[in-house]
Scaffold this active site. Structure first.
Site, mmCIF file in Angstrom:
data_model
loop_
_atom_site.group_PDB
_atom_site.id
_atom_site.type_symbol
_atom_site.label_atom_id
_atom_site.label_comp_id
_atom_site.label_asym_id
_atom_site.label_seq_id
_atom_site.Cartn_x
_atom_site.Cartn_y
_atom_site.Cartn_z
ATOM 1 N N CYS A 1 31.538 42.336 36.228
ATOM 2 C CA CYS A 1 30.664 41.550 35.354
ATOM 3 C C CYS A 1 31.010 40.063 35.448
ATOM 4 O O CYS A 1 31.952 39.672 36.116
ATOM 5 C CB CYS A 1 30.838 42.007 33.908
ATOM 6 S SG CYS A 1 30.380 43.741 33.646
ATOM 7 N N HIS B 1 29.609 39.229 29.334
ATOM 8 C CA HIS B 1 30.332 39.602 28.118
ATOM 9 C C HIS B 1 31.506 38.664 27.894
ATOM 10 O O HIS B 1 31.758 37.757 28.696
ATOM 11 C CB HIS B 1 30.780 41.076 28.176
ATOM 12 C CG HIS B 1 31.713 41.417 29.285
ATOM 13 N ND1 HIS B 1 33.035 41.029 29.297
ATOM 14 C CD2 HIS B 1 31.526 42.122 30.432
ATOM 15 C CE1 HIS B 1 33.623 41.488 30.391
ATOM 16 N NE2 HIS B 1 32.722 42.142 31.108
#
Length: 164
Positions: free
Chosen positions: A140, A128
């Site tokens: 992430c 992201h």
């Protein structure tokens, strides 16, 4: 490794002959991921989905799905929908996919602990947009917005995220 792999290096990601600065989880890299540890799991992960905010950008790939109001991601190991996309109302622990900030305007979903999640092994390892250079994620891999868009438009069925 294949030429179509996204390869996480110590300071960047290598993809299609280019290098992209990236951030990873505040817990660094791990071989034993656990829910909430902030770590990014080592391994070879398939890219299994792409979500985007249609109110903020055009569809980045023909297989990308829109993030709608009420879209959530379950991060509650006590619930049967752990590590799956769910809809509001949802009384268990979750992440809002439709955020006020731009971090989840575009999400590439990996197959970490999916589709058959082991309870507590960690959820939602996404690619992201980052909060800024050097600012860690919750586990992430994150990129500058323009880099993420470039990568997303070139992802193929065989593309994998390789974290050594």
């Amino acid at each position: 490794m294949k030429a179509t792999d996204l390869v996480v290096m110590p300071t960047h990601v290598r993809f299609m002959g280019r290098r992209f600065p990236r951030t990873i989880g505040s817990g660094g890299l791990t071989n034993s991921k656990a829910e909430g540890d902030g770590a990014t799991p080592r391994g070879t992960h398939r890219i299994v989905g792409m979500l985007y905010r249609p109110d903020r950008m055009s569809q980045p790939a023909d297989w990308a799905l829109p993030i709608r109001p009420g879209d959530l991601w379950s991060d509650d190991p006590k619930h049967e929908d752990y590590n799956l996309m769910v809809r509001a109302p949802y009384a268990y622990s979750h992440e809002n996919l439709r955020r006020a900030d731009p971090m989840y305007d575009l999400i590439l979903i990996t197959d970490w602990n999916w589709p058959y999640a082991v309870k507590g092994r960690g959820s939602a390892i996404f690619l992201h947009q980052w909060r800024g250079p050097g600012r860690p994620t919750a586990g992430c891999v994150a990129f500058r917005r323009d880099h993420l868009l470039w990568i997303a438009s070139r992802i193929r069925h065989e593309t994998r995220l390789v974290i050594a």
